[in-house]
Design an enzyme around this catalytic site. Structure first.
Site, PDB file in Angstrom:
ATOM      1  N   GLU A  46       0.827  -1.211   0.000  1.00 29.90           N
ATOM      2  CA  GLU A  46       0.000   0.000   0.000  1.00 29.90           C
ATOM      3  C   GLU A  46       0.859   1.258   0.000  1.00 29.90           C
ATOM      4  O   GLU A  46       0.577   2.212  -0.726  1.00 29.90           O
ATOM      5  CB  GLU A  46      -0.947  -0.004   1.201  1.00 29.90           C
ATOM      6  N   ASN A  50       1.075   3.904  -3.148  1.00 25.67           N
ATOM      7  CA  ASN A  50       0.784   5.328  -2.973  1.00 25.67           C
ATOM      8  C   ASN A  50       1.900   6.195  -3.551  1.00 25.67           C
ATOM      9  O   ASN A  50       1.632   7.213  -4.183  1.00 25.67           O
ATOM     10  CB  ASN A  50       0.577   5.666  -1.495  1.00 25.67           C
ATOM     11  N   ARG A 121      -9.784   3.179  -7.258  1.00 25.25           N
ATOM     12  CA  ARG A 121      -9.003   3.066  -6.034  1.00 25.25           C
ATOM     13  C   ARG A 121      -9.975   3.137  -4.860  1.00 25.25           C
ATOM     14  O   ARG A 121     -10.888   3.954  -4.848  1.00 25.25           O
ATOM     15  CB  ARG A 121      -7.964   4.190  -5.928  1.00 25.25           C
TER      16      ARG A 121
END
Length: 164
Positions: A46, A50, A121
């Site tokens: 994650e 990002n 997303r």
């Protein structure tokens, strides 16, 4: 005992899996549980995603063919750095990019908030990092980049199930 490692790689989707496995391999000598490995890999994934999608806006490799406009298919140059420190049974992970930064960190950390809804997303990246790790800190400066710091206490497998 103290142990450290640091890696620097291109901010492209192909390196997300590499980052997950690298950090998992770094803690493998501790004989972590499958749950610990899964938590670490998810949180790292994650954080790196990002950096790639939001920090550098490198969308290539994310989304279905035809979803990404031609103007956003180019890969912007940029690097992601992961530094890990293992000390006294605690894994410290730092994921850094030097991309565009986050205007409002508090808002970005709200579950379901996303700046890329066109990519479907979920806006759960920071929530997952927070859920799977024991501590999460996010520092960001617009125009300079973002650093995510996470901690996880290792070696919990033995006493969670009642074993000693």
């Amino acid at each position: 005992m103290k142990n450290e490692m640091e890696i620097l790689f291109d901010a492209i989707s192909d390196n997300e899996g590499f980052a997950r496995v690298a950090v998992a391999a770094f803690v493998s000598h501790l004989d972590p549980t499958l749950e610990e490995i899964s938590d670490i890999k998810t949180a790292v994934s994650e954080a790196v995603t990002n950096c790639i999608i939001h920090g550098y806006e490198n969308l290539y490799g994310y989304g279905r063919p035809g979803e990404i406009p031609a103007s956003q298919r180019a890969v912007n140059p940029g690097k992601v750095q992961i530094a890990c420190l293992l000390e006294e049974g605690v894994l410290h992970i730092r994921v850094t990019d030097w991309g565009k930064g986050i205007e409002n960190v508090e808002q970005a950390m709200e579950p379901l908030f996303t700046t890329k809804p066109q990519l479907e997303r979920s806006g759960m990246g920071f929530a997952f990092m927070e859920a799977f790790m024991d501590d999460l800190e996010v520092e960001s400066t617009p125009g300079q980049g973002t650093t995510v710091r996470m901690k996880k206490k290792m070696g919990l497998g033995g006493w969670i199930g009642g074993e000693e």
